[in-house]
Write a protein that holds these residues in place. Sequence first.
Motif, PDB file in Angstrom:
ATOM      1  N   GLY A   1       0.797  -1.229   0.000  1.00 48.91           N
ATOM      2  CA  GLY A   1       0.000   0.000   0.000  1.00 48.91           C
ATOM      3  C   GLY A   1       0.823   1.270   0.000  1.00 48.91           C
ATOM      4  N   SER A   2       2.153   1.145  -0.043  1.00 50.23           N
ATOM      5  CA  SER A   2       2.999   2.350   0.004  1.00 50.23           C
ATOM      6  C   SER A   2       3.101   3.047  -1.342  1.00 50.23           C
ATOM      7  CB  SER A   2       4.399   1.983   0.498  1.00 50.23           C
ATOM      8  OG  SER A   2       5.064   1.138  -0.440  1.00 50.23           O
ATOM      9  N   GLY A   3       2.890   2.285  -2.429  1.00 46.83           N
ATOM     10  CA  GLY A   3       2.996   2.870  -3.767  1.00 46.83           C
ATOM     11  C   GLY A   3       4.400   2.833  -4.333  1.00 46.83           C
ATOM     12  N   HIS A   4       5.374   2.296  -3.569  1.00 53.43           N
ATOM     13  CA  HIS A   4       6.755   2.237  -4.054  1.00 53.43           C
ATOM     14  C   HIS A   4       7.424   0.968  -3.529  1.00 53.43           C
ATOM     15  CE1 HIS A   4       8.183   3.304  -0.015  1.00 53.43           C
ATOM     16  NE2 HIS A   4       7.189   4.163   0.013  1.00 53.43           N
ATOM     17  N   PRO A   5       8.423   0.437  -4.245  1.00 48.46           N
ATOM     18  CA  PRO A   5       9.128  -0.761  -3.766  1.00 48.46           C
ATOM     19  C   PRO A   5       9.896  -0.453  -2.482  1.00 48.46           C
ATOM     20  CG  PRO A   5       9.591  -0.332  -6.092  1.00 48.46           C
ATOM     21  CD  PRO A   5       8.896   0.882  -5.556  1.00 48.46           C
ATOM     22  N   PRO A   6      10.104  -1.461  -1.642  1.00 51.46           N
ATOM     23  CA  PRO A   6      10.868  -1.236  -0.409  1.00 51.46           C
ATOM     24  C   PRO A   6      12.281  -0.732  -0.671  1.00 51.46           C
ATOM     25  CG  PRO A   6       9.694  -3.326  -0.322  1.00 51.46           C
ATOM     26  CD  PRO A   6       9.549  -2.827  -1.716  1.00 51.46           C
ATOM     27  N   SER A   7      12.830  -1.064  -1.854  1.00 53.26           N
ATOM     28  CA  SER A   7      14.202  -0.675  -2.173  1.00 53.26           C
ATOM     29  C   SER A   7      14.312   0.743  -2.731  1.00 53.26           C
ATOM     30  CB  SER A   7      14.793  -1.656  -3.189  1.00 53.26           C
ATOM     31  OG  SER A   7      14.001  -1.663  -4.381  1.00 53.26           O
ATOM     32  N   ALA A   8      13.181   1.430  -2.918  1.00 57.69           N
ATOM     33  CA  ALA A   8      13.224   2.769  -3.518  1.00 57.69           C
ATOM     34  C   ALA A   8      13.910   3.761  -2.583  1.00 57.69           C
ATOM     35  CB  ALA A   8      11.803   3.239  -3.835  1.00 57.69           C
ATOM     36  N   ASP A   9      14.707   4.667  -3.193  1.00 54.11           N
ATOM     37  CA  ASP A   9      15.349   5.720  -2.418  1.00 54.11           C
ATOM     38  C   ASP A   9      14.320   6.769  -2.014  1.00 54.11           C
ATOM     39  OD1 ASP A   9      17.818   4.519  -2.716  1.00 54.11           O
ATOM     40  OD2 ASP A   9      18.236   5.559  -4.603  1.00 54.11           O
ATOM     41  N   ALA A  10      14.445   7.285  -0.800  1.00 53.20           N
ATOM     42  CA  ALA A  10      13.503   8.282  -0.282  1.00 53.20           C
ATOM     43  C   ALA A  10      14.236   9.570   0.068  1.00 53.20           C
ATOM     44  CB  ALA A  10      12.788   7.734   0.948  1.00 53.20           C
ATOM     45  N   GLU A  11      13.538  10.679  -0.139  1.00 53.40           N
ATOM     46  CA  GLU A  11      14.077  11.973   0.250  1.00 53.40           C
ATOM     47  C   GLU A  11      12.933  12.881   0.693  1.00 53.40           C
ATOM     48  OE1 GLU A  11      15.966  13.900  -3.014  1.00 53.40           O
ATOM     49  OE2 GLU A  11      14.145  14.030  -4.220  1.00 53.40           O
ATOM     50  N   PRO A  12      13.198  13.822   1.599  1.00 52.35           N
ATOM     51  CA  PRO A  12      12.121  14.729   2.034  1.00 52.35           C
ATOM     52  C   PRO A  12      11.611  15.560   0.857  1.00 52.35           C
ATOM     53  CG  PRO A  12      14.001  14.846   3.518  1.00 52.35           C
ATOM     54  CD  PRO A  12      14.462  14.074   2.325  1.00 52.35           C
ATOM     55  N   CYS A  13      10.325  15.800   0.869  1.00 56.49           N
ATOM     56  CA  CYS A  13       9.724  16.611  -0.193  1.00 56.49           C
ATOM     57  C   CYS A  13      10.265  18.047  -0.102  1.00 56.49           C
ATOM     58  CB  CYS A  13       8.210  16.610  -0.055  1.00 56.49           C
ATOM     59  SG  CYS A  13       7.354  17.720  -1.195  1.00 56.49           S
ATOM     60  N   PRO A  14      10.833  18.571  -1.181  1.00 52.46           N
ATOM     61  CA  PRO A  14      11.369  19.932  -1.124  1.00 52.46           C
ATOM     62  C   PRO A  14      10.289  21.011  -1.055  1.00 52.46           C
ATOM     63  CG  PRO A  14      11.537  19.058  -3.351  1.00 52.46           C
ATOM     64  CD  PRO A  14      11.068  17.925  -2.491  1.00 52.46           C
ATOM     65  N   GLU A  15       9.073  20.636  -1.437  1.00 52.09           N
ATOM     66  CA  GLU A  15       7.982  21.613  -1.442  1.00 52.09           C
ATOM     67  C   GLU A  15       7.531  21.958  -0.027  1.00 52.09           C
ATOM     68  OE1 GLU A  15       5.321  24.141  -3.479  1.00 52.09           O
ATOM     69  OE2 GLU A  15       6.911  22.887  -4.310  1.00 52.09           O
ATOM     70  N   CYS A  16       7.404  20.938   0.825  1.00 51.13           N
ATOM     71  CA  CYS A  16       6.895  21.145   2.186  1.00 51.13           C
ATOM     72  C   CYS A  16       7.949  20.892   3.249  1.00 51.13           C
ATOM     73  CB  CYS A  16       5.687  20.254   2.442  1.00 51.13           C
ATOM     74  SG  CYS A  16       6.045  18.479   2.377  1.00 51.13           S
ATOM     75  N   GLY A  17       9.181  20.542   2.824  1.00 48.53           N
ATOM     76  CA  GLY A  17      10.238  20.273   3.782  1.00 48.53           C
ATOM     77  C   GLY A  17      10.011  19.012   4.588  1.00 48.53           C
ATOM     78  N   GLY A  18       9.235  18.081   4.038  1.00 51.20           N
ATOM     79  CA  GLY A  18       8.995  16.818   4.731  1.00 51.20           C
ATOM     80  C   GLY A  18       7.851  16.851   5.712  1.00 51.20           C
ATOM     81  N   ARG A  19       7.136  17.970   5.814  1.00 48.24           N
ATOM     82  CA  ARG A  19       6.042  18.070   6.792  1.00 48.24           C
ATOM     83  C   ARG A  19       4.708  17.555   6.255  1.00 48.24           C
ATOM     84  NH1 ARG A  19       5.177  23.738   7.949  1.00 48.24           N
ATOM     85  NH2 ARG A  19       6.154  24.085   5.928  1.00 48.24           N
ATOM     86  N   GLY A  20       4.593  17.461   4.939  1.00 51.91           N
ATOM     87  CA  GLY A  20       3.325  17.001   4.365  1.00 51.91           C
ATOM     88  C   GLY A  20       2.305  18.095   4.187  1.00 51.91           C
ATOM     89  N   GLN A  21       2.580  19.282   4.727  1.00 51.91           N
ATOM     90  CA  GLN A  21       1.664  20.409   4.623  1.00 51.91           C
ATOM     91  C   GLN A  21       2.444  21.679   4.324  1.00 51.91           C
ATOM     92  OE1 GLN A  21      -0.410  20.227   8.436  1.00 51.91           O
ATOM     93  NE2 GLN A  21      -2.210  19.408   7.396  1.00 51.91           N
ATOM     94  N   VAL A  22       1.761  22.591   3.645  1.00 50.09           N
ATOM     95  CA  VAL A  22       2.352  23.903   3.395  1.00 50.09           C
ATOM     96  C   VAL A  22       1.470  24.957   4.050  1.00 50.09           C
ATOM     97  CG1 VAL A  22       3.531  23.280   1.252  1.00 50.09           C
ATOM     98  CG2 VAL A  22       1.139  24.006   1.182  1.00 50.09           C
ATOM     99  N   THR A  23       2.108  25.991   4.570  1.00 47.50           N
ATOM    100  CA  THR A  23       1.388  27.036   5.298  1.00 47.50           C
ATOM    101  C   THR A  23       1.602  28.373   4.602  1.00 47.50           C
ATOM    102  OG1 THR A  23       1.693  25.871   7.393  1.00 47.50           O
ATOM    103  CG2 THR A  23       1.110  28.204   7.507  1.00 47.50           C
ATOM    104  N   GLN A  24       0.504  29.060   4.373  1.00 47.18           N
ATOM    105  CA  GLN A  24       0.555  30.390   3.784  1.00 47.18           C
ATOM    106  C   GLN A  24       0.054  31.397   4.811  1.00 47.18           C
ATOM    107  OE1 GLN A  24      -1.919  29.859   0.323  1.00 47.18           O
ATOM    108  NE2 GLN A  24      -0.162  29.415  -0.988  1.00 47.18           N
ATOM    109  N   VAL A  25       0.771  32.495   4.947  1.00 45.07           N
ATOM    110  CA  VAL A  25       0.406  33.527   5.913  1.00 45.07           C
ATOM    111  C   VAL A  25       0.196  34.838   5.170  1.00 45.07           C
ATOM    112  CG1 VAL A  25       1.122  34.801   7.968  1.00 45.07           C
ATOM    113  CG2 VAL A  25       1.748  32.382   7.712  1.00 45.07           C
ATOM    114  N   GLN A  26      -0.928  35.492   5.442  1.00 48.06           N
ATOM    115  CA  GLN A  26      -1.236  36.781   4.840  1.00 48.06           C
ATOM    116  C   GLN A  26      -1.544  37.786   5.946  1.00 48.06           C
ATOM    117  OE1 GLN A  26      -4.541  35.775   2.257  1.00 48.06           O
ATOM    118  NE2 GLN A  26      -3.206  35.741   0.470  1.00 48.06           N
TER     119      GLN A  26
END
Length: 389
Positions: free
Chosen positions: A168-193
């Motif tokens: 259910g992960s969507g990728h092989p166990p041997s796949a290389d992983a890296e933090p998402c550069p968009e959210c910095g690995g947090r899974g969420q992005v925050t916008q402040v106005q």
Amino acid sequence: MSEDFYDVLGVSSDASADEIKRAYRKKATEYHPDVSDDPDAEEKFKKIQKAKQVLTDEDKRDAYDRMGHDRYEQAEKHGFDASDGGAGPFGGAGGVGGDPFGGAGGMGGGLGDIFEQVFGGRGGGGRRRPRAGRDLRTELEITLEDAFEGVERQFTVERPAECDECGGSGHPPSADAEPCPECGGRGQVTQVQQTPLGRVQQTTTCRRCEGEGTLYSETCGECRGEGYVRDEVTLTVDVPAGIRDGQTLRMEREGAPSPEGGPRGNLLIDVSIADHEAFRRDGDDLHYDLAVSFPQVVFGDTVSIPTLDGSVEFEIPAGTQSGETMRLQGKGMPRLRGRGRGDLFVTTQVVTPESLNEDQREALEAYAEAGGDEIEVQEGFFDRIKRAF
């Protein structure tokens, strides 16, 4: 009507967005001030609208679930807007007028700090609770007899299942992983106005990593990165006696799995009832056409007619007209939830004979003459041959 928004709409706290919208439409129709006779219809209608407004907005619903009804209502009175990520006009600007929950100036950040405590860090990278999977829909055809008695039916349905290849992960166990550069690995992005009312902060799921916070070098070849494959499953559903054509049954937690690790959605089963060779259904009532002869309606008769739970004796009164409808009480369909049965309506249809023997013809001619009718009887070819011999 309860104050709790879920009770107001008559849904469970884990109801899907579609279920909430359907419940709202039903309640709004029932309590609309222009059509309802309820003296409190206007007030109830306002509550229904408010419940729908909150529960169909993901951020507001998340805040409502975390805070509870009373605390959420109190927060709204003081300017809290869940769509702002909990900042509101009192947060982010040092507080305006102090903390409405007590501790004026003593808690430092006013409402902003309190909402952060209530939300468990929401607005600073915290994640909302996982939602249930989406609802699935299928169809089931039954007979009128099934609907009359109630039936347990097995059926097969296709639905997503966790991919065995990648777990259910969507990728092989041997796949290389890296933090998402968009959210910095947090899974969420925050916008402040910055607004005239203060700082407005909005947190949303990262689109690039879809909230996972990690990107992988490969995707699973079996599920193509989805984490799910199509699977056939055989289920059993209890169809209640009295169900009507077009009604929908719901099987809890038999829908699609949640991509966020939450509970499965529901399976909705649209029931259709096949046409019956003898009966027509109208709500909980049944209609039956009874073929009778001319002498039967003239002199009256007692006949046996079918019902869905066995034959019954039925009396045809003398002088009954063709097309006349009579009622047998309690011989129709059972009403849902055990509230008695509908009726069976019997309509007489006089059948005209296509051929007569000599005695029948003479008797009918005599009947016509006795009634003063002048009928010219047209003989067929074979009738004339028989008369000649």
